[in-house]
Structures are given as C-alpha cells and as structure tokens.
Design a protein around this motif. Sequence first.
Motif, PDB file in Angstrom:
ATOM      1  N   GLN A 152      -6.709  12.269  -1.557  1.00 37.67           N
ATOM      2  CA  GLN A 152      -7.855  11.360  -1.431  1.00 37.67           C
ATOM      3  C   GLN A 152      -8.143  11.171   0.138  1.00 37.67           C
ATOM      4  OE1 GLN A 152      -9.638   9.924  -4.275  1.00 37.67           O
ATOM      5  NE2 GLN A 152     -10.995   8.936  -2.733  1.00 37.67           N
ATOM      6  N   ASN A 195      -3.894   1.809   1.760  1.00 39.74           N
ATOM      7  CA  ASN A 195      -3.697   1.850   0.316  1.00 39.74           C
ATOM      8  C   ASN A 195      -4.976   1.475  -0.502  1.00 39.74           C
ATOM      9  OD1 ASN A 195      -0.754   1.331  -0.754  1.00 39.74           O
ATOM     10  ND2 ASN A 195      -0.765   0.432   1.304  1.00 39.74           N
ATOM     11  N   THR A 198      -7.016   4.938  -0.257  1.00 35.58           N
ATOM     12  CA  THR A 198      -6.495   6.294  -0.917  1.00 35.58           C
ATOM     13  C   THR A 198      -5.629   5.945  -2.152  1.00 35.58           C
ATOM     14  OG1 THR A 198      -4.319   6.250   0.306  1.00 35.58           O
ATOM     15  CG2 THR A 198      -6.254   7.328   1.307  1.00 35.58           C
ATOM     16  N   GLY A 199      -5.261   4.671  -2.550  1.00 33.92           N
ATOM     17  CA  GLY A 199      -4.059   4.395  -3.504  1.00 33.92           C
ATOM     18  C   GLY A 199      -2.871   4.678  -3.214  1.00 33.92           C
ATOM     19  N   THR A 200      -2.512   5.022  -1.942  1.00 32.65           N
ATOM     20  CA  THR A 200      -1.111   5.257  -1.435  1.00 32.65           C
ATOM     21  C   THR A 200      -0.772   4.775  -0.100  1.00 32.65           C
ATOM     22  OG1 THR A 200       0.615   6.995  -1.580  1.00 32.65           O
ATOM     23  CG2 THR A 200      -1.713   7.567  -0.648  1.00 32.65           C
TER      24      THR A 200
END
Length: 257
Positions: A152, A195, A198-200
Amino acid sequence: MTRQIRTLPALAAGPAEMPYTILSWSETFVHDTTWNEHSHPWHELLWNERGASTAVVGARVWTITPTLGLWMPAGTLHSGSATAGTWCRAGFLAFGAVTPISPTPVGVEITPLLRLLLERLTDTELPSGSRAVTEAMVLDVLTPSSHELLLQVPTSALLRPIADAVRDDPGDQRTLADWASRLGVSARTISRAFNAETGTSFARWVAAVRAQHAVGLLTRGWDVDAVAEEVGYRSASAFGAAFRRTTGLTPGAFRAR
C-alpha cells in the motif's frame, strides 16, 4: 531497452462472448511492457510461468510471480507492468458463470495442483466433459492466500518522500528517527501516519518493499546472499527470516519453485 506501452479499454463487468468458462492466455514479453489503467468484463487469475510482474489498483501494488498469483475481479480498474523475459499467464473467468472468490483483488497461491489444472485448460482439443470437470476443480481449489506481495503506497505529502526513497533504493538504511529528523517532525507522527495510510508499521512496510524487490532479483537468478545485500539486510539469515514472514517461503524455496 525499448519499453512497449499497451492501451486497453475500461470495460464494465458483464457477460462477454467466450468459448469456455475459463479461457487461457499466455505471452512471453520481449520488451519491458506497461499497461494503462483498464478493466475487463471478465474475472482474471494472473500468474507467471517465469519472471515477475506487477498489478496496480489505486495505491495498492501487487507483485505477481510463478507461485503468487492475483485474483482481479471483473470491472476493476488496474494498470500493470512486466519486465522483458517474463512469461505471463492468465485465466479469464466468465462473469456470471463463476462465483468470485473475492469482490476485491486478492493474492492466490499457485499450488502444484492448481497449476496442473490450469495447464490442462490450455488444451483447445480437451473434450467438453473433461473441460467442465477441470474448470469445476479449478474453482474448487481457487482460494485467497494468506500471503501476498502487496504494498500500500502512501500518498500524503509527509510520507511520499519516504516512500519514494525506499522504493528507489530498498537498501536504504534510514530509520524512523532519521526520517523524523530530516522532515522536522516526531517519529511518533510518522509512525501514526504510516499506520493510518498503509495499515501497517514503518518497519513492516519497508520489509514489504524489500520483499517485492527481492522477488524480482530472485526470479532473475540472483544469489540469495547478493539479494540480501542489495535490499539492505546485514546477513542472508536476516533476509531469509524477513522474506519468509512476508511470502511464507524462504528465498531459496521461492527461487526453486
């Protein structure tokens, strides 16, 4: 090297005239090739017999390999690229005739059984009864994978310089603190932004970039130690552990497959 640009239309999902429920496609690219943003009326299962390619949907970038394929639902706008020498393959699945495994793009493990079934469907003289059974078996074993080479890409003004630098040089050793100092913000601010976009975490995002780059090098026959150094790991063992967390395979096993 000459780059070939292919232009395809954006078509909505819907019935299309197809000779089979699953139609096979295969091409080996002589030149680096890029596709514009386009979509198909049918679903696609993309994988490679040799080499690595990419598919892009919005800010998401998948790397496609001989072992990690991609399910692309009908009507999904996507662009892509393949390097010279890559042997790309696909199965076009008739819209309305199959139940989608996912409403959104998702990684698919190309297992030996799935590969064998898909290879059988390339036979244009396969009897209709045998084809129907084989197609049904493909649909039965075709499931989303817990592993996919998905990145992402952040697009905010804050994170774009970091994303561009790391994607240009996956061996970049700058830490979160280094980037915070350079950009004049706190490390916590960058961490929260990663976070959110990108979710990470920053570290996992960098690992994903490195894994995608490593796949391209491994499929071109690079030695594991050389790949580890190129993508910024201090040892082959550290690279192997990170690569396995991302792909589910060791670099050696991945290259062998």
